[in-house]
Write a protein that holds these residues in place. Structure first.
Motif, PDB file in Angstrom:
ATOM      1  N   GLY A 154       1.003  -1.547  -0.008  1.00  9.51           N
ATOM      2  CA  GLY A 154       0.137  -0.150  -0.125  1.00  9.51           C
ATOM      3  C   GLY A 154       1.101   1.597  -0.481  1.00  9.51           C
ATOM      4  O   GLY A 154       0.384   2.068   0.404  1.00  9.51           O
ATOM      5  N   PHE A 155       2.178   1.315   0.092  1.00 13.00           N
ATOM      6  CA  PHE A 155       3.176   2.634   0.325  1.00 13.00           C
ATOM      7  C   PHE A 155       2.947   3.419  -1.186  1.00 13.00           C
ATOM      8  O   PHE A 155       2.984   4.632  -0.890  1.00 13.00           O
ATOM      9  CB  PHE A 155       4.256   2.092   0.084  1.00 13.00           C
ATOM     10  CG  PHE A 155       5.480   3.185   0.877  1.00 13.00           C
ATOM     11  CD1 PHE A 155       6.291   3.485   0.434  1.00 13.00           C
ATOM     12  CD2 PHE A 155       5.137   4.153   1.411  1.00 13.00           C
ATOM     13  CE1 PHE A 155       6.927   4.669  -0.133  1.00 13.00           C
ATOM     14  CE2 PHE A 155       5.209   5.386   1.766  1.00 13.00           C
ATOM     15  CZ  PHE A 155       7.190   5.344   1.437  1.00 13.00           C
ATOM     16  N   ILE A 156       3.359   2.929  -2.019  1.00 11.89           N
ATOM     17  CA  ILE A 156       3.446   2.792  -3.897  1.00 11.89           C
ATOM     18  C   ILE A 156       1.921   3.077  -4.241  1.00 11.89           C
ATOM     19  O   ILE A 156       2.247   1.620  -4.736  1.00 11.89           O
ATOM     20  CB  ILE A 156       4.405   3.417  -4.525  1.00 11.89           C
ATOM     21  CG1 ILE A 156       5.793   3.860  -3.553  1.00 11.89           C
ATOM     22  CG2 ILE A 156       4.991   3.364  -5.282  1.00 11.89           C
ATOM     23  CD1 ILE A 156       6.771   3.208  -3.995  1.00 11.89           C
ATOM     24  N   LEU A 157       0.867   4.441  -5.083  1.00  9.01           N
ATOM     25  CA  LEU A 157      -0.248   3.806  -5.698  1.00  9.01           C
ATOM     26  C   LEU A 157       0.543   4.584  -6.960  1.00  9.01           C
ATOM     27  O   LEU A 157       0.650   5.752  -7.430  1.00  9.01           O
ATOM     28  CB  LEU A 157      -0.719   4.458  -4.768  1.00  9.01           C
ATOM     29  CG  LEU A 157      -1.606   3.647  -3.580  1.00  9.01           C
ATOM     30  CD1 LEU A 157      -2.589   4.914  -2.841  1.00  9.01           C
ATOM     31  CD2 LEU A 157      -2.306   2.118  -3.977  1.00  9.01           C
ATOM     32  N   GLU A 158      -0.618   4.289  -7.703  1.00  7.64           N
ATOM     33  CA  GLU A 158      -0.669   4.665  -9.166  1.00  7.64           C
ATOM     34  C   GLU A 158      -1.721   5.850  -9.153  1.00  7.64           C
ATOM     35  O   GLU A 158      -2.931   5.075  -8.406  1.00  7.64           O
ATOM     36  CB  GLU A 158      -0.876   4.203 -10.313  1.00  7.64           C
ATOM     37  CG  GLU A 158       0.484   3.158 -10.409  1.00  7.64           C
ATOM     38  CD  GLU A 158       0.725   1.891 -11.457  1.00  7.64           C
ATOM     39  OE1 GLU A 158       0.728   1.462 -12.638  1.00  7.64           O
ATOM     40  OE2 GLU A 158      -1.082   1.558 -11.598  1.00  7.64           O
ATOM     41  N   LYS A 159      -2.171   6.932  -9.440  1.00  8.71           N
ATOM     42  CA  LYS A 159      -2.657   7.935  -9.505  1.00  8.71           C
ATOM     43  C   LYS A 159      -3.240   8.365 -11.259  1.00  8.71           C
ATOM     44  O   LYS A 159      -2.621   8.827 -11.567  1.00  8.71           O
ATOM     45  CB  LYS A 159      -2.341   9.595  -9.066  1.00  8.71           C
ATOM     46  CG  LYS A 159      -3.491  10.450  -8.120  1.00  8.71           C
ATOM     47  CD  LYS A 159      -2.754  11.143  -7.295  1.00  8.71           C
ATOM     48  CE  LYS A 159      -4.501  11.974  -7.940  1.00  8.71           C
ATOM     49  NZ  LYS A 159      -3.672  13.106  -6.220  1.00  8.71           N
ATOM     50  N   PHE A 160      -4.664   8.351 -11.258  1.00  7.49           N
ATOM     51  CA  PHE A 160      -4.824   9.070 -13.057  1.00  7.49           C
ATOM     52  C   PHE A 160      -5.536  10.243 -12.278  1.00  7.49           C
ATOM     53  O   PHE A 160      -6.833  10.195 -11.978  1.00  7.49           O
ATOM     54  CB  PHE A 160      -5.726   7.626 -13.654  1.00  7.49           C
ATOM     55  CG  PHE A 160      -4.648   5.860 -13.565  1.00  7.49           C
ATOM     56  CD1 PHE A 160      -3.640   6.424 -14.005  1.00  7.49           C
ATOM     57  CD2 PHE A 160      -5.435   5.497 -12.424  1.00  7.49           C
ATOM     58  CE1 PHE A 160      -3.039   5.286 -14.008  1.00  7.49           C
ATOM     59  CE2 PHE A 160      -4.596   4.324 -12.360  1.00  7.49           C
ATOM     60  CZ  PHE A 160      -3.244   4.195 -13.483  1.00  7.49           C
ATOM     61  N   THR A 161      -5.633  10.993 -13.278  1.00  6.92           N
ATOM     62  CA  THR A 161      -6.540  12.168 -13.230  1.00  6.92           C
ATOM     63  C   THR A 161      -6.849  12.539 -14.846  1.00  6.92           C
ATOM     64  O   THR A 161      -6.103  11.864 -15.185  1.00  6.92           O
ATOM     65  CB  THR A 161      -5.331  13.114 -12.151  1.00  6.92           C
ATOM     66  OG1 THR A 161      -3.877  13.679 -12.698  1.00  6.92           O
ATOM     67  CG2 THR A 161      -5.435  13.445 -10.952  1.00  6.92           C
ATOM     68  N   GLY A 162      -7.341  14.001 -14.713  1.00  7.93           N
ATOM     69  CA  GLY A 162      -8.544  14.591 -16.386  1.00  7.93           C
ATOM     70  C   GLY A 162      -8.808  13.507 -15.964  1.00  7.93           C
ATOM     71  O   GLY A 162     -10.004  13.430 -15.416  1.00  7.93           O
ATOM     72  N   TYR A 163      -9.678  13.240 -17.564  1.00  2.00           N
ATOM     73  CA  TYR A 163     -10.570  12.867 -18.095  1.00  2.00           C
ATOM     74  C   TYR A 163     -10.205  12.113 -19.247  1.00  2.00           C
ATOM     75  O   TYR A 163      -9.611  11.751 -20.163  1.00  2.00           O
ATOM     76  CB  TYR A 163     -11.082  14.045 -18.747  1.00  2.00           C
ATOM     77  CG  TYR A 163     -10.899  15.010 -20.365  1.00  2.00           C
ATOM     78  CD1 TYR A 163     -11.423  14.572 -21.082  1.00  2.00           C
ATOM     79  CD2 TYR A 163     -10.118  15.978 -19.512  1.00  2.00           C
ATOM     80  CE1 TYR A 163     -11.188  15.547 -22.376  1.00  2.00           C
ATOM     81  CE2 TYR A 163      -9.596  16.853 -20.648  1.00  2.00           C
ATOM     82  CZ  TYR A 163     -10.111  16.128 -21.461  1.00  2.00           C
ATOM     83  OH  TYR A 163      -9.791  17.022 -22.777  1.00  2.00           O
ATOM     84  N   GLY A 164     -11.210  10.925 -19.621  1.00  2.00           N
ATOM     85  CA  GLY A 164     -11.157   9.785 -20.579  1.00  2.00           C
ATOM     86  C   GLY A 164     -10.876   8.512 -19.777  1.00  2.00           C
ATOM     87  O   GLY A 164     -11.056   8.133 -18.957  1.00  2.00           O
TER      88      GLY A 164
END
Length: 271
Positions: A154-164
């Motif tokens: 759980g320490f490092i996560l991928e993050k997705f922002t924006g739209y699409g």
């Protein structure tokens, strides 16, 4: 422009993406399967920045703009290196007509297409990312030092922002849950979390107390010392197969299993 995609297959799914002329999709290196000849492929160290995947700098920025771009790229690469992610992205753009590209994850399991509307980000366990539209920004998020030291995955996560559209993959089968439907909180094996919406609080807690039953849970229960906690109101995606359990099953099949009947702290971790 909405990404036209179809997820096909069963035990090992793939995503088949249809690109409109000039449309760009990018993936993590190693997730590409095939493409039509009119789709160009370019490998870059920099991730998309919400401008259609085009690199910034050039005419308006001068030397200062180029320097800022280089520093930004170096920071992105450094974050991905720290997270154990691929250092580069591959970008695919359709030229002179519609094109097709295929992508897949690296483990037997499901894939899922998530639609971002620009308001809520999504977080995913590392290695879950497969591909996304160039209007989706890929970043690295840190769950916090205390959580990371306790929970491992759980320490490092991928993050997705924006739209699409962003496409993720996991192991085994997926189940969608909302903690709000279960009293506002669920507790899961730390390796079962695939992704969750922004607004969900992610944490790690010790399995039981430092007493006889807590020690029994940790040593013989197969879960180690910690469980992941997910609280709030939003979508959570879990997977039925963990990488550790898959690795242990393969070791056992090869005659190299040293786990024995206990699991837990006695498990043999793949390294």
């Amino acid at each position: 422009m909405t990404l036209q995609q179809e997820i096909v297959g069963n035990a090992m799914q793939m995503a088949v993406v249809n690109l409109q002329p000039g449309q760009t999709v990018y993936c993590e290196a190693g997730k590409f399967l095939f493409k039509t000849t009119n789709v160009t492929m370019e490998t870059r160290l920099s991730g998309p920045s919400g401008n259609g995947g085009q690199q910034q700098g050039g005419s308006g920025g001068g030397m200062g703009g180029l320097l800022r771009q280089a520093m930004g790229t170096a920071m992105q690469v450094g974050q991905r290196m720290l997270a154990g992610e691929s250092l580069a992205f591959q970008y695919f753009t359709s030229q002179g007509g519609e094109g097709t590209v295929g992508f897949a994850g690296v483990l037997p399991g499901e894939m899922r297409a998530l639609e971002l509307d620009g308001r809520r980000a999504w977080f995913a366990e590392k290695d879950a990312f497969v591909a996304a539209e160039s209007t989706v920004e890929f970043g690295i998020a840190f769950a916090g030092g205390r959580t990371g030291m306790s929970g491992g995955e759980g320490f490092i996560l991928e993050k997705f922002t924006g739209y699409g559209t962003v496409i993720i993959a996991g192991a085994g089968n997926f189940i969608d849950l909302n903690p709000a439907d279960f009293g506002g909180r669920i507790e899961v094996d730390t390796g079962c979390v695939v992704a969750f919406e922004e607004g969900i609080q992610y944490g790690v807690q010790r399995v039981g107390g430092l007493n006889r039953q807590g020690i029994m849970n940790a040593v013989f229960g197969g879960e180690g010392l910690s469980l992941a906690t997910l609280e709030g109101n939003g979508r959570v995606i879990l997977q039925s197969l963990t990488i550790e359990s898959l690795a242990n099953a393969l070791k056992k099949a090869q005659g190299g299993d040293k786990q024995g009947p206990t699991g837990g702290l006695f498990s043999t971790h793949a390294g």
